[in-house]
Design a protein around this motif. Sequence first.
Motif, PDB file in Angstrom:
ATOM      1  N   LEU A 169      -4.400 -14.495 -15.656  1.00 48.90           N
ATOM      2  CA  LEU A 169      -4.029 -13.206 -15.094  1.00 48.90           C
ATOM      3  C   LEU A 169      -3.080 -12.504 -16.044  1.00 48.90           C
ATOM      4  CD1 LEU A 169      -3.492 -14.159 -11.344  1.00 48.90           C
ATOM      5  CD2 LEU A 169      -5.546 -13.312 -12.468  1.00 48.90           C
ATOM      6  N   ALA A 170      -3.160 -11.175 -16.066  1.00 48.67           N
ATOM      7  CA  ALA A 170      -2.385 -10.418 -17.051  1.00 48.67           C
ATOM      8  C   ALA A 170      -1.541  -9.325 -16.418  1.00 48.67           C
ATOM      9  CB  ALA A 170      -3.337  -9.798 -18.091  1.00 48.67           C
ATOM     10  N   GLY A 171      -1.331  -9.403 -15.104  1.00 44.52           N
ATOM     11  CA  GLY A 171      -0.517  -8.398 -14.444  1.00 44.52           C
ATOM     12  C   GLY A 171       0.936  -8.477 -14.871  1.00 44.52           C
ATOM     13  N   ALA A 172       1.587  -7.326 -14.915  1.00 45.00           N
ATOM     14  CA  ALA A 172       2.973  -7.258 -15.376  1.00 45.00           C
ATOM     15  C   ALA A 172       3.931  -7.698 -14.277  1.00 45.00           C
ATOM     16  CB  ALA A 172       3.301  -5.837 -15.793  1.00 45.00           C
ATOM     17  N   PRO A 173       5.105  -8.235 -14.659  1.00 44.37           N
ATOM     18  CA  PRO A 173       6.174  -8.455 -13.681  1.00 44.37           C
ATOM     19  C   PRO A 173       6.926  -7.139 -13.476  1.00 44.37           C
ATOM     20  CG  PRO A 173       6.833  -9.328 -15.816  1.00 44.37           C
ATOM     21  CD  PRO A 173       5.440  -8.780 -15.987  1.00 44.37           C
ATOM     22  N   LEU A 174       6.908  -6.613 -12.269  1.00 49.82           N
ATOM     23  CA  LEU A 174       7.456  -5.282 -12.013  1.00 49.82           C
ATOM     24  C   LEU A 174       8.854  -5.350 -11.413  1.00 49.82           C
ATOM     25  CD1 LEU A 174       4.429  -3.236 -10.617  1.00 49.82           C
ATOM     26  CD2 LEU A 174       5.215  -3.495 -12.974  1.00 49.82           C
ATOM     27  N   PHE A 175       9.739  -4.520 -11.938  1.00 48.80           N
ATOM     28  CA  PHE A 175      11.086  -4.343 -11.407  1.00 48.80           C
ATOM     29  C   PHE A 175      11.033  -3.545 -10.111  1.00 48.80           C
ATOM     30  CE2 PHE A 175      15.120  -1.941 -11.298  1.00 48.80           C
ATOM     31  CZ  PHE A 175      16.034  -2.972 -11.370  1.00 48.80           C
ATOM     32  N   THR A 176      10.136  -2.557 -10.055  1.00 42.91           N
ATOM     33  CA  THR A 176       9.862  -1.826  -8.819  1.00 42.91           C
ATOM     34  C   THR A 176       8.349  -1.757  -8.643  1.00 42.91           C
ATOM     35  OG1 THR A 176       9.809   0.336  -9.910  1.00 42.91           O
ATOM     36  CG2 THR A 176      11.917  -0.375  -9.009  1.00 42.91           C
ATOM     37  N   THR A 177       7.898  -2.009  -7.427  1.00 42.70           N
ATOM     38  CA  THR A 177       6.466  -1.903  -7.130  1.00 42.70           C
ATOM     39  C   THR A 177       6.188  -0.459  -6.704  1.00 42.70           C
ATOM     40  OG1 THR A 177       6.951  -2.757  -4.906  1.00 42.70           O
ATOM     41  CG2 THR A 177       6.118  -4.323  -6.529  1.00 42.70           C
ATOM     42  N   THR A 178       6.089   0.395  -7.694  1.00 40.29           N
ATOM     43  CA  THR A 178       5.895   1.817  -7.444  1.00 40.29           C
ATOM     44  C   THR A 178       4.448   2.091  -7.052  1.00 40.29           C
ATOM     45  OG1 THR A 178       7.631   2.336  -9.033  1.00 40.29           O
ATOM     46  CG2 THR A 178       6.131   4.121  -8.423  1.00 40.29           C
ATOM     47  N   THR A 179       4.267   2.684  -5.879  1.00 39.39           N
ATOM     48  CA  THR A 179       2.917   2.915  -5.368  1.00 39.39           C
ATOM     49  C   THR A 179       2.585   4.399  -5.346  1.00 39.39           C
ATOM     50  OG1 THR A 179       3.838   2.902  -3.130  1.00 39.39           O
ATOM     51  CG2 THR A 179       2.857   0.848  -3.924  1.00 39.39           C
ATOM     52  N   THR A 180       1.418   4.730  -5.850  1.00 34.77           N
ATOM     53  CA  THR A 180       0.853   6.067  -5.737  1.00 34.77           C
ATOM     54  C   THR A 180       0.129   6.156  -4.399  1.00 34.77           C
ATOM     55  OG1 THR A 180       0.595   6.233  -8.132  1.00 34.77           O
ATOM     56  CG2 THR A 180      -0.793   7.682  -6.780  1.00 34.77           C
ATOM     57  N   ILE A 203       0.849  -1.193   0.000  1.00 32.23           N
ATOM     58  CA  ILE A 203       0.000   0.000   0.000  1.00 32.23           C
ATOM     59  C   ILE A 203       0.885   1.244   0.000  1.00 32.23           C
ATOM     60  CG2 ILE A 203      -1.855   1.262   1.142  1.00 32.23           C
ATOM     61  CD1 ILE A 203      -2.684  -1.239   2.562  1.00 32.23           C
ATOM     62  N   GLY A 204       0.578   2.188  -0.862  1.00 30.01           N
ATOM     63  CA  GLY A 204       1.222   3.489  -0.840  1.00 30.01           C
ATOM     64  C   GLY A 204       0.439   4.424   0.064  1.00 30.01           C
ATOM     65  N   GLN A 205       0.982   4.732   1.207  1.00 26.70           N
ATOM     66  CA  GLN A 205       0.361   5.682   2.126  1.00 26.70           C
ATOM     67  C   GLN A 205       1.136   6.997   2.053  1.00 26.70           C
ATOM     68  OE1 GLN A 205      -2.416   4.716   3.229  1.00 26.70           O
ATOM     69  NE2 GLN A 205      -2.400   2.687   4.199  1.00 26.70           N
ATOM     70  N   GLY A 206       0.720   7.978   2.778  1.00 25.55           N
ATOM     71  CA  GLY A 206       1.435   9.246   2.764  1.00 25.55           C
ATOM     72  C   GLY A 206       1.116  10.070   1.531  1.00 25.55           C
ATOM     73  N   ARG A 207       2.095  10.857   1.068  1.00 30.00           N
ATOM     74  CA  ARG A 207       1.869  11.831   0.007  1.00 30.00           C
ATOM     75  C   ARG A 207       2.726  11.613  -1.230  1.00 30.00           C
ATOM     76  NH1 ARG A 207       2.275  17.542   3.093  1.00 30.00           N
ATOM     77  NH2 ARG A 207       2.068  18.277   0.956  1.00 30.00           N
ATOM     78  N   TRP A 208       3.734  10.796  -1.139  1.00 29.27           N
ATOM     79  CA  TRP A 208       4.662  10.621  -2.249  1.00 29.27           C
ATOM     80  C   TRP A 208       4.535   9.239  -2.864  1.00 29.27           C
ATOM     81  CZ3 TRP A 208      10.217  12.736  -0.822  1.00 29.27           C
ATOM     82  CH2 TRP A 208      10.175  14.144  -0.825  1.00 29.27           C
ATOM     83  N   GLN A 209       4.941   9.145  -4.139  1.00 25.22           N
ATOM     84  CA  GLN A 209       5.158   7.839  -4.746  1.00 25.22           C
ATOM     85  C   GLN A 209       6.446   7.236  -4.200  1.00 25.22           C
ATOM     86  OE1 GLN A 209       5.126   8.350  -9.047  1.00 25.22           O
ATOM     87  NE2 GLN A 209       3.116   7.398  -9.141  1.00 25.22           N
ATOM     88  N   HIS A 210       6.448   5.916  -4.085  1.00 29.42           N
ATOM     89  CA  HIS A 210       7.635   5.245  -3.570  1.00 29.42           C
ATOM     90  C   HIS A 210       8.005   4.082  -4.495  1.00 29.42           C
ATOM     91  CE1 HIS A 210       7.450   7.639   0.040  1.00 29.42           C
ATOM     92  NE2 HIS A 210       6.199   7.269   0.230  1.00 29.42           N
ATOM     93  N   PRO A 211       9.109   4.214  -5.242  1.00 31.07           N
ATOM     94  CA  PRO A 211       9.530   3.141  -6.162  1.00 31.07           C
ATOM     95  C   PRO A 211      10.326   2.078  -5.391  1.00 31.07           C
ATOM     96  CG  PRO A 211      10.996   5.024  -6.370  1.00 31.07           C
ATOM     97  CD  PRO A 211       9.962   5.408  -5.354  1.00 31.07           C
ATOM     98  N   PHE A 212       9.647   1.049  -4.942  1.00 28.09           N
ATOM     99  CA  PHE A 212      10.280   0.058  -4.080  1.00 28.09           C
ATOM    100  C   PHE A 212      10.757  -1.128  -4.916  1.00 28.09           C
ATOM    101  CE2 PHE A 212      10.673  -3.075  -0.690  1.00 28.09           C
ATOM    102  CZ  PHE A 212      11.270  -2.303   0.300  1.00 28.09           C
TER     103      PHE A 212
END
Length: 558
Positions: A373-384, A338-347
């Motif tokens: 399922l068609a979700g992408a494999p992500l290098f970073t799980t960037t959350t808004t 979950i992306g909480q707070g105010r910023w994006q976080h590229p994890f």
Amino acid sequence: MKPMITKLALMKTRLLLSAKVASATKVASATKVAAATMVAVASLAATAHAAAPGITSSPGGASRFNLTAQSAFLNQPDGASVYSWGYGCVSAPPSGSFVPAGMPSAFCSTMQVPGPTLVVTEGQTVTVSLTNNLPTSAGNTSMIFAGLRAAGSGGVQGLLAREAVPGGSVTYTFIATTPGTHSYYSGTQSDLQVEMGMYGAVIVLPKTVPAACTTGLHASNKSVESAHGEADWRLAAAAYDHDKSCYDREYLFQFSEMDPHIHTAALNQVNAKGNCTAGAVGCTLEVPTEPYHPTYYLINGRSMPDDMDPNYDTPYPHQPYNGNPHMHPGELVLLRIIGQGRWQHPFHEHANHVRILARDANLILSSSNAEDLAGAPLFTTTTTPGETMDGIFYFTGRGLNWDMYGHHSGDISDANASLPCYPDANGYYTTQSSPAAPVSAINYYEWCQDHNKPLEVAPVGDVGSGGPATLPNPLILSTGPWYGGSPYLGDDATTRAVGPNTNIPPSGTQANPAGERGFAFMWHSHNEREITTNNVFPGGMLMMMLVDSREFVIDESL
């Protein structure tokens, strides 16, 4: 407040453990595998694991949570104690409310950051009662449940939700219609209240677990864990009502940040206004939230190295959830993010991509076949901010090009040195192999193509031969007492690989707890400033995924 020198000493000690992490490199299959610099580590006393702890009620029917909004101080690794607001339990939940079962020290504070994780089941009617015990000058407060249609009663009508006035209460009711991971947060003056810590998670479990999740590979993985004395710490066997959302282990990570100047300004104004009367002229806070300069970056309310301490650890009375995942090779690990707070976080999760199952609790399905399922494999799980995602992470050791279990075909007095590896249809040593792998095998799920392949023929010396990599000379490498010193899985794998007279691990090293030797993969924000604490590295959004051999028991109660 913890003394800064103590925290810095702890951080230094942790680095001896965890900063010797695996590099990651791309291979042709587009997965990431450990490079030759991968090392084994042994963790400090009372290894902490993460799981997805929270509070719940009995399955079926109505589910009720009584929460409060209050203020408290959050401990930080640099010794600071930051004034914050958060959600918590009005009183201790009844026996059996904490999940997963078996966490002996579980508590639900009268305020915590993130707020209590609410675990419910699809189809349940959920009632959340919120009492506003924030300072009077903080004004009203509320809760929004993203992706869930909540009706409010009591309190007063706010811009986005029904609000609880100072000292008052409001009740929200919703039906848990959608399985998956959801966020909740304040819908009142969110630029300030969310920044102060008013956010949390709702996990909705599927009402029906697909049969595929309790048979085949997943049943075998559970049998293997049970054979080694491990309990099942999952909240369910599947994340969704879909047979491709099965998993073997799970973790919840909430990423956020804090600007301490905003928190200090709020505290100063609260103190200045004292016991003012709600609604009276001047009994409000005027805290500027811009410009925004966060210096604390949090995983589940903690920064590195605090996030590697146990769940519900006593130094963190208002930050009960940690961030220290473990796994065995071959397990499918569900990451609830979950992306909480105010910023994006590229994890970034080293060792492999994360295959995304869903965003905001919506499965990503193929347009041509809803079974896929068609979700992408992500290098970073960037959350808004406010966004959630569920994804599957796995690591098998495939592609390393050496035997990570340290087998050896020579005459070594270790029965495990010559364990077999018979590939199944996918190339792994499992119960589907012929002959089948016993569930007690320490190399269960080994990639058989690398069986008996050496990392080095000459493990001591400047130049190795016969393997894909050469390690630094252990006779001259200064490693520190918490460095395992071995590129293999298992507490005796080095002996299995190179014999009883090897100089690896360095003389005098001691695993604590005894028996853990695994690969440590650094998981961290790809925004460099976010892996600092108050501008000091290391800290912030940084943790370790520890991959352990099967004989090491991963105890998620810690």
